[in-house]
Design an enzyme around this catalytic site. Structure first.
Site, PDB file in Angstrom:
ATOM      1  N   HIS A  40     -60.005  -9.996   6.340  1.00 37.77           N
ATOM      2  CA  HIS A  40     -59.990  -8.920   7.330  1.00 37.77           C
ATOM      3  C   HIS A  40     -61.324  -8.871   8.044  1.00 37.77           C
ATOM      4  CE1 HIS A  40     -59.475  -4.921   9.110  1.00 37.77           C
ATOM      5  NE2 HIS A  40     -58.187  -5.205   9.016  1.00 37.77           N
ATOM      6  N   GLU A  94     -50.987  -6.675   5.304  1.00 36.32           N
ATOM      7  CA  GLU A  94     -49.766  -7.416   5.622  1.00 36.32           C
ATOM      8  C   GLU A  94     -49.083  -7.968   4.380  1.00 36.32           C
ATOM      9  OE1 GLU A  94     -49.169  -6.707   8.357  1.00 36.32           O
ATOM     10  OE2 GLU A  94     -50.667  -7.169   9.880  1.00 36.32           O
TER      11      GLU A  94
HETATM   12  N1  COA Z   1     -57.337 -17.780   4.431  1.00 36.07           N
HETATM   13  C1  COA Z   1     -58.273 -18.737   4.255  1.00 36.07           C
HETATM   14  N2  COA Z   1     -59.521 -18.647   4.733  1.00 36.07           N
HETATM   15  C2  COA Z   1     -59.836 -17.533   5.405  1.00 36.07           C
HETATM   16  C3  COA Z   1     -58.906 -16.487   5.619  1.00 36.07           C
HETATM   17  C4  COA Z   1     -57.615 -16.659   5.103  1.00 36.07           C
HETATM   18  N3  COA Z   1     -56.695 -15.731   5.267  1.00 36.07           N
HETATM   19  N4  COA Z   1     -59.500 -15.512   6.333  1.00 36.07           N
HETATM   20  C5  COA Z   1     -60.769 -15.921   6.573  1.00 36.07           C
HETATM   21  N5  COA Z   1     -60.960 -17.140   6.012  1.00 36.07           N
HETATM   22  C6  COA Z   1     -62.184 -17.921   6.046  1.00 36.07           C
HETATM   23  C7  COA Z   1     -62.366 -18.598   7.395  1.00 36.07           C
HETATM   24  O1  COA Z   1     -61.752 -19.863   7.411  1.00 36.07           O
HETATM   25  C8  COA Z   1     -63.853 -18.664   7.519  1.00 36.07           C
HETATM   26  O2  COA Z   1     -64.316 -19.764   6.790  1.00 36.07           O
HETATM   27  P1  COA Z   1     -65.515 -20.689   7.332  1.00 36.07           P
HETATM   28  O3  COA Z   1     -66.676 -19.757   7.466  1.00 36.07           O
HETATM   29  O4  COA Z   1     -65.656 -21.726   6.263  1.00 36.07           O
HETATM   30  O5  COA Z   1     -65.045 -21.220   8.644  1.00 36.07           O
HETATM   31  C9  COA Z   1     -64.343 -17.397   6.816  1.00 36.07           C
HETATM   32  O6  COA Z   1     -63.293 -17.027   5.916  1.00 36.07           O
HETATM   33  C10 COA Z   1     -64.587 -16.244   7.774  1.00 36.07           C
HETATM   34  O7  COA Z   1     -63.451 -16.079   8.590  1.00 36.07           O
HETATM   35  P2  COA Z   1     -63.463 -15.420  10.032  1.00 36.07           P
HETATM   36  O8  COA Z   1     -62.524 -16.182  10.912  1.00 36.07           O
HETATM   37  O9  COA Z   1     -64.856 -15.220  10.511  1.00 36.07           O
HETATM   38  O10 COA Z   1     -62.877 -14.003   9.754  1.00 36.07           O
HETATM   39  P3  COA Z   1     -62.338 -13.017  10.862  1.00 36.07           P
HETATM   40  O11 COA Z   1     -62.987 -11.726  10.629  1.00 36.07           O
HETATM   41  O12 COA Z   1     -62.438 -13.553  12.232  1.00 36.07           O
HETATM   42  O13 COA Z   1     -60.808 -13.046  10.503  1.00 36.07           O
HETATM   43  C11 COA Z   1     -58.598 -12.520  10.085  1.00 36.07           C
HETATM   44  C12 COA Z   1     -60.041 -12.006  10.126  1.00 36.07           C
HETATM   45  C13 COA Z   1     -57.669 -11.382   9.664  1.00 36.07           C
HETATM   46  C14 COA Z   1     -58.186 -13.015  11.475  1.00 36.07           C
HETATM   47  C15 COA Z   1     -58.530 -13.689   9.065  1.00 36.07           C
HETATM   48  O14 COA Z   1     -58.951 -13.247   7.800  1.00 36.07           O
HETATM   49  C16 COA Z   1     -57.152 -14.319   8.993  1.00 36.07           C
HETATM   50  O15 COA Z   1     -56.831 -15.193   9.801  1.00 36.07           O
HETATM   51  N6  COA Z   1     -56.273 -13.889   8.017  1.00 36.07           N
HETATM   52  C17 COA Z   1     -54.950 -14.411   7.927  1.00 36.07           C
HETATM   53  C18 COA Z   1     -54.026 -13.690   8.884  1.00 36.07           C
HETATM   54  C19 COA Z   1     -53.730 -12.267   8.439  1.00 36.07           C
HETATM   55  O16 COA Z   1     -53.458 -11.998   7.277  1.00 36.07           O
HETATM   56  N7  COA Z   1     -53.776 -11.363   9.420  1.00 36.07           N
HETATM   57  C20 COA Z   1     -53.510  -9.952   9.194  1.00 36.07           C
HETATM   58  C21 COA Z   1     -54.751  -9.139   9.389  1.00 36.07           C
HETATM   59  S1  COA Z   1     -54.514  -7.452   8.890  1.00 36.07           S
END
Ligand code: COA
Length: 371
Positions: free
Chosen positions: A253, A308
């Site tokens: 998140h 989710e």
């Molecule tokens: N699975 C695997 N790795 C994950 C992850 C996940 N669900 N969420 C984050 N990471 C990893 C990223 O790959 C990144 O790794 P890196 O630094 O080696 O590249 C690190 O954690 C940081 O991720 P980041 O993209 O900066 O986090 P964010 O704040 O932009 O992303 C979300 C937040 C929700 C978009 C992300 O966690 C995600 O895509 N989750 C899956 C989709 C989901 O469940 N969405 C519902 C949200 S309520």
């Protein structure tokens, strides 16, 4: 300003940037706390109904007698839904129905609680009608005696829902109603800040919610768990997926570093539903393994279960098909979007940030044509 001399802070994705003020909800990511107007989400789920919570978000009041039933669909909305091609995405259908509603209503700015109530009451009827039309079934008229979540299930299935399902969906609606400056709510506020009407704000918000990084995750949680199939296969499946650079749906998140309090509230709801028993067993086992592997791979970035993950359990348990999950999220979030639109308008300032220019230096077209 030249990029080399521009010392203003820049944060991709606006991460950690304060872009407004609100008194609607507090999302405390570090401690895993969520409050609506000061009340913890767990308490609101246990003691509230979606109607009361929506009023709380819109007006700041807690009216014990609040009720909100699904609204009948007008001719233009039904015509819009009937004109959609087979296989239309449910989010596109909802956005089109609300847009048609707006064309007929011609709402004026600023948005009001009355407009918010009407919009929130209309959306479940529109989604239920869409789902039935796509199956070649007749549209079911709303029952004014039923609260929103029960009324939605009734119009969707053509029969009264059992109490447990109605309560579980109402709890989900409360949990998903509001969550600070998420992408769709921010979109609604940007649109409202231009003095565009509430329908435009909600249509934009639906567009933002459609993306898998925001509202599209729960249906993907279902397919993920279907693919995993059993707890024994979880470790291998998860490691392979992460190796391929994929993300685990239902984890991580932007704001929460602790366990998402909405996931905790929904897990409790799911545990109380007989219909989710087998699925929940698998989900809980897979969750433990996923959290262990994510912690191993990202020791410095806590990645926890998000809302989710258990949304998928509750929505499956009440019998909704995964294709309707994101649009059902939109039905619930209507209260938050519209509350934010009202708040934005009450102290409005056009939202218009700056952007850092990183393109070509100024040049003349004549020179490039000659050379
Ligand atoms: N699975 C695997 N790795 C994950 C992850 C996940 N669900 N969420 C984050 N990471 C990893 C990223 O790959 C990144 O790794 P890196 O630094 O080696 O590249 C690190 O954690 C940081 O991720 P980041 O993209 O900066 O986090 P964010 O704040 O932009 O992303 C979300 C937040 C929700 C978009 C992300 O966690 C995600 O895509 N989750 C899956 C989709 C989901 O469940 N969405 C519902 C949200 S309520």
């Amino acid at each position: 300003m030249d990029v080399a001399t521009d010392a203003r802070p820049y944060s991709p994705g606006l991460e950690k940037v304060l872009a407004g003020e609100t008194s609607i909800a507090r999302v405390d990511g570090e401690n895993g706390r969520l409050t609506y107007r000061g009340f913890p989400i767990g308490e609101l789920v246990q003691q509230g109904t979606y109607a009361k919570v929506a009023e709380l978000l819109w007006t700041g009041e807690w009216p014990e007698t609040a009720q909100l039933a699904c609204a009948p669909l007008s001719g233009p909305v039904l015509a819009a839904l009937r004109s959609l091609p087979d296989g239309t995405n449910a989010m596109d259908a909802l956005r089109s129905a609300i847009s048609a509603h707006g064309a007929a209503q011609r709402l004026t700015w600023p948005p009001t609680p009355e407009q918010a109530r009407a919009m929130t009451a209309l959306a479940p009827s529109a989604l239920a009608a869409f789902a039935r039309l796509q199956q070649g079934l007749d549209v079911v008229e709303p029952d004014a005696e039923l609260e929103l979540a029960a009324g939605f299930l009734y119009q969707l299935n053509g029969e009264l829902p059992d109490d447990a399902s109605a309560k579980a969906l109402d709890a989900y609606f409360i949990v998903a109603a509001e969550h600070g400056f998420n992408a769709s709510t921010f979109t609604a506020r940007v649109i409202t800040s231009t003095q565009a009407d509430l329908v435009s704000a909600v249509c934009g918000a639906i567009g933002a919610l459609k993306g898998p990084l925001h509202g599209g995750a729960p249906s993907e949680v279902v397919s993920q768990l279907h693919e995993i199939g059993s707890p024994e296969r979880a470790e291998g499946w998860i490691r392979d997926a992460l190796q391929r650079g994929e993300r685990l749906m239902g984890f991580g998140h932007r704001v929460y570093r602790a366990y998402d309090p909405r996931a905790a509230a929904l897990r409790t709801v799911a545990e109380g539903m007989a219909s989710t028993a087998d699925w929940l067993k698998l989900a809980v086992a897979v969750e433990d393994i996923a959290l262990r592997i994510l912690a191993e791979r990202h020791p410095d970035r806590p990645l926890q279960t998000n809302v989710e993950y258990y949304t998928a359990a509750v929505l499956q348990g009440v019998g909704l098909p995964p294709a309707l999950f994101p649009a059902t999220f939109a039905l619930a979030r209507n209260a938050g979007w519209t509350a934010h639109a009202i708040e934005q308008a009450s102290a409005n300032r056009l939202i218009r940030p700056d952007v850092r220019y990183i393109g070509e230096r100024e040049r003349t077209l004549d020179q490039s044509v000659v050379s």
